[in-house]
Write a protein that holds these residues in place. Structure first.
Motif, mmCIF file in Angstrom:
data_model
loop_
_atom_site.group_PDB
_atom_site.id
_atom_site.type_symbol
_atom_site.label_atom_id
_atom_site.label_comp_id
_atom_site.label_asym_id
_atom_site.label_seq_id
_atom_site.Cartn_x
_atom_site.Cartn_y
_atom_site.Cartn_z
ATOM 1 N N GLY A 87 32.284 20.970 -82.370
ATOM 2 C CA GLY A 87 31.382 19.891 -81.983
ATOM 3 C C GLY A 87 31.752 18.506 -82.461
ATOM 4 N N TYR A 88 33.016 18.300 -82.849
ATOM 5 C CA TYR A 88 33.436 16.991 -83.338
ATOM 6 C C TYR A 88 34.350 16.307 -82.329
ATOM 7 C CZ TYR A 88 31.893 18.442 -88.015
ATOM 8 O OH TYR A 88 31.152 18.874 -89.088
ATOM 9 N N ASP A 89 34.042 15.043 -82.023
ATOM 10 C CA ASP A 89 35.012 14.192 -81.347
ATOM 11 C C ASP A 89 36.000 13.698 -82.405
ATOM 12 O OD1 ASP A 89 33.708 14.411 -78.867
ATOM 13 O OD2 ASP A 89 32.323 12.793 -79.402
ATOM 14 N N TRP A 90 37.177 13.257 -81.977
ATOM 15 C CA TRP A 90 38.144 12.771 -82.951
ATOM 16 C C TRP A 90 38.894 11.565 -82.409
ATOM 17 C CZ3 TRP A 90 43.368 13.532 -81.466
ATOM 18 C CH2 TRP A 90 43.571 14.441 -80.430
ATOM 19 N N HIS A 91 39.404 10.769 -83.330
ATOM 20 C CA HIS A 91 40.078 9.520 -82.995
ATOM 21 C C HIS A 91 41.583 9.714 -83.021
ATOM 22 C CE1 HIS A 91 36.206 7.437 -83.547
ATOM 23 N NE2 HIS A 91 36.048 8.227 -84.593
ATOM 24 N N ARG A 92 42.269 9.110 -82.062
ATOM 25 C CA ARG A 92 43.724 9.192 -81.977
ATOM 26 C C ARG A 92 44.363 8.010 -82.708
ATOM 27 N NH1 ARG A 92 45.477 12.908 -78.192
ATOM 28 N NH2 ARG A 92 43.805 13.758 -76.868
ATOM 29 N N ILE A 93 45.160 8.315 -83.713
ATOM 30 C CA ILE A 93 45.919 7.292 -84.419
ATOM 31 C C ILE A 93 47.351 7.823 -84.575
ATOM 32 C CG2 ILE A 93 43.895 6.373 -85.633
ATOM 33 C CD1 ILE A 93 44.883 7.862 -88.154
ATOM 34 N N SER A 94 48.120 7.219 -85.444
ATOM 35 C CA SER A 94 49.459 7.707 -85.755
ATOM 36 C C SER A 94 49.457 8.303 -87.161
ATOM 37 C CB SER A 94 50.476 6.572 -85.675
ATOM 38 O OG SER A 94 51.761 7.019 -86.081
ATOM 39 N N VAL A 95 49.851 9.575 -87.261
ATOM 40 C CA VAL A 95 49.961 10.238 -88.568
ATOM 41 C C VAL A 95 51.371 10.840 -88.641
ATOM 42 C CG1 VAL A 95 48.989 11.931 -90.154
ATOM 43 C CG2 VAL A 95 47.486 10.781 -88.508
ATOM 44 N N PRO A 96 52.350 10.047 -89.077
ATOM 45 C CA PRO A 96 53.727 10.559 -89.162
ATOM 46 C C PRO A 96 53.813 11.789 -90.057
ATOM 47 C CG PRO A 96 53.678 8.178 -89.463
ATOM 48 C CD PRO A 96 52.251 8.650 -89.508
ATOM 49 N N ALA A 146 51.681 2.846 -88.670
ATOM 50 C CA ALA A 146 50.570 3.803 -88.740
ATOM 51 C C ALA A 146 49.490 3.323 -89.699
ATOM 52 C CB ALA A 146 51.095 5.168 -89.177
ATOM 53 N N MET A 147 49.895 2.696 -90.804
ATOM 54 C CA MET A 147 48.937 2.192 -91.781
ATOM 55 C C MET A 147 48.001 1.160 -91.154
ATOM 56 S SD MET A 147 49.712 -0.021 -95.246
ATOM 57 C CE MET A 147 50.276 -1.434 -94.270
ATOM 58 N N PHE A 148 48.549 0.248 -90.350
ATOM 59 C CA PHE A 148 47.715 -0.801 -89.756
ATOM 60 C C PHE A 148 46.818 -0.252 -88.652
ATOM 61 C CE2 PHE A 148 51.068 -3.588 -91.590
ATOM 62 C CZ PHE A 148 50.236 -4.341 -92.399
ATOM 63 N N VAL A 149 47.302 0.758 -87.923
ATOM 64 C CA VAL A 149 46.446 1.405 -86.915
ATOM 65 C C VAL A 149 45.253 2.078 -87.597
ATOM 66 C CG1 VAL A 149 46.319 3.236 -85.189
ATOM 67 C CG2 VAL A 149 48.325 1.747 -85.266
ATOM 68 N N ALA A 150 45.517 2.770 -88.710
ATOM 69 C CA ALA A 150 44.437 3.433 -89.455
ATOM 70 C C ALA A 150 43.497 2.411 -90.076
ATOM 71 C CB ALA A 150 45.034 4.338 -90.528
ATOM 72 N N ARG A 151 44.068 1.301 -90.572
ATOM 73 C CA ARG A 151 43.221 0.246 -91.139
ATOM 74 C C ARG A 151 42.252 -0.302 -90.093
ATOM 75 N NH1 ARG A 151 45.601 -5.619 -91.465
ATOM 76 N NH2 ARG A 151 45.337 -5.154 -89.242
ATOM 77 N N ASP A 152 42.748 -0.515 -88.884
ATOM 78 C CA ASP A 152 41.882 -1.036 -87.822
ATOM 79 C C ASP A 152 40.752 -0.058 -87.509
ATOM 80 O OD1 ASP A 152 43.520 -3.232 -87.701
ATOM 81 O OD2 ASP A 152 44.600 -2.598 -85.892
ATOM 82 N N LEU A 153 41.053 1.243 -87.542
ATOM 83 C CA LEU A 153 40.013 2.244 -87.278
ATOM 84 C C LEU A 153 38.978 2.246 -88.398
ATOM 85 C CD1 LEU A 153 38.936 4.533 -85.507
ATOM 86 C CD2 LEU A 153 40.374 6.111 -86.806
ATOM 87 N N ILE A 154 39.430 2.115 -89.628
ATOM 88 C CA ILE A 154 38.516 2.060 -90.778
ATOM 89 C C ILE A 154 37.542 0.901 -90.615
ATOM 90 C CG2 ILE A 154 38.396 1.561 -93.263
ATOM 91 C CD1 ILE A 154 41.080 3.124 -93.516
#
Length: 350
Positions: free
Chosen positions: A50-59, A81-89
């Motif tokens: 039952g969880y949706d999930w977000h697509r980012i880059s996880v090398p 990848a760090m900046f993509v994750a930062r934007d999601l945060i």
């Protein structure tokens, strides 16, 4: 409060199960949890729950099997990848970040640092246990060599695998009912479960075939999906019971008399909670040796694949002693989720 989990892997196996179990432990305390996976992931485990999930880059450097070239390749992708994750945060407005293993742990640490959010990493591999403690609080799992250290580095604590609450709700009658559907199942025989996690490695099949060739006194049950398609040809369904991928492992563990597992993964902790003896197959997964028997001393018999039959016999001979030790470690494993979550929330609220 809201937390973001950044998880390595494809959203299918043990990495995601660790994340899912930890998320549920946080949710019991009223914490809203979001999850992010690499864009190439399938996310099946989360979607089924039952969880949706977000697509980012996880090398991904390759976990315990990382090479210099795979590590360099992952490192070269980490800045973006760090900046993509930062934007999601920032977009989600989370209060803290949890990274789960390998690339998930590392990217969470980096993105949490630049976002100035409290960050926590669940670690296992040589790479994440080296990088993440320099940036934030880390919790190391039993396969890590550091788990066996008496004195730990700064920002490092030990944790057993976070487990689902329903792992202790196994019902042997449910497993028995399902096993009766297989014509070669005999409820008058002892039952041995063979598993190497969600994927079946060749060494696990070889071990089962060795036991099968030497005795017909057991129900031999194989769980998981073959890592490679050609492994299917090695499974003799006339002599063993092949279940494939199942969602009732807690019931099966509860019913079984003995489990033969590989020396890593959450399955060991799940099996320990059922208070049954375990034979661990060493060096099955990419030749790795984890010395898990050194973590669960007296509750596990370690075996090479070629010696599995003799060690199965030994496990049944020493059954009561092994079971007594399993009961002790079961208590440690069952409180792992709550202990981990309590420690994280204490630090978040400091």
């Amino acid at each position: 409060m809201k937390a973001l989990f950044i998880v390595t892997g494809r959203g299918l196996g043990g990495d995601s199960m660790i994340a899912l179990n930890t998320m549920r432990a946080f949710e019991k305390r009223g914490i809203q949890c979001e999850v992010a996976l690499d864009s190439s992931a399938v996310g099946t485990l989360f979607e089924k729950n039952g969880y949706d999930w977000h697509r980012i880059s996880v090398p991904h450097a390759g976990g315990m099997s990382a090479t210099k070239s795979s590590t360099f390749s992952a490192a070269s992708k980490s800045l973006k990848a760090m900046f993509v994750a930062r934007d999601l945060i920032k977009k989600l407005g989370v209060d803290f970040v949890v990274g789960v293993l390998g690339g998930g742990a590392v990217i969470a640490s980096l993105a949490g640092k630049v976002s100035r959010k409290p960050t926590f990493s669940i670690c296992l591999t040589p790479l994440d246990t080296r990088i993440c403690p320099k940036l934030n609080q880390c919790y190391i799992l039993p396969e890590s060599e550091k788990f066996k250290w008496d004195v730990l580095p700064k920002n490092v604590k030990k944790t057993h695998y976070p487990l689902s609450d329903n792992i202790v709700e196994g019902n042997s009658d449910i497993a028995l009912d399902k096993l009766r559907d297989y014509p070669n199942f005999d409820e008058n025989k002892k039952t041995i479960v063979f598993s190497s996690g969600s994927s079946i490695f060749k060494g696990t099949i070889d071990a089962m075939n060795i036991v099968s060739s030497k005795s017909d006194e057991y129900n031999l049950v194989l769980v998981g999906l073959p890592l490679h398609e050609e492994y299917s040809d090695l499974i003799d369904e006339d002599r063993i019971i092949y279940l494939g991928y199942i969602n009732w492992i807690n019931h099966l563990f509860e019913y079984s008399d003995l489990m033969v597992l590989t020396d890593d993964g959450i399955s060991i902790a799940e099996a320990i909670t059922c208070k049954k003896p375990i034979v661990i197959l060493a060096r099955v997964k990419w030749g790795r040796y984890q010395n898990i028997a050194g973590v669960f001393k007296g509750a596990i018999i370690e075996s090479e694949v070629k010696d599995v039959y003799e060690n199965v016999q030994l496990a049944f001979k020493d059954y009561d002693d092994l079971q007594e030790k399993s009961i002790f470690y079961a208590k440690e494993c069952l409180k792992a989720s709550d202990t981990l979550v309590d420690d994280v929330l204490k630090k978040v609220n400091e």
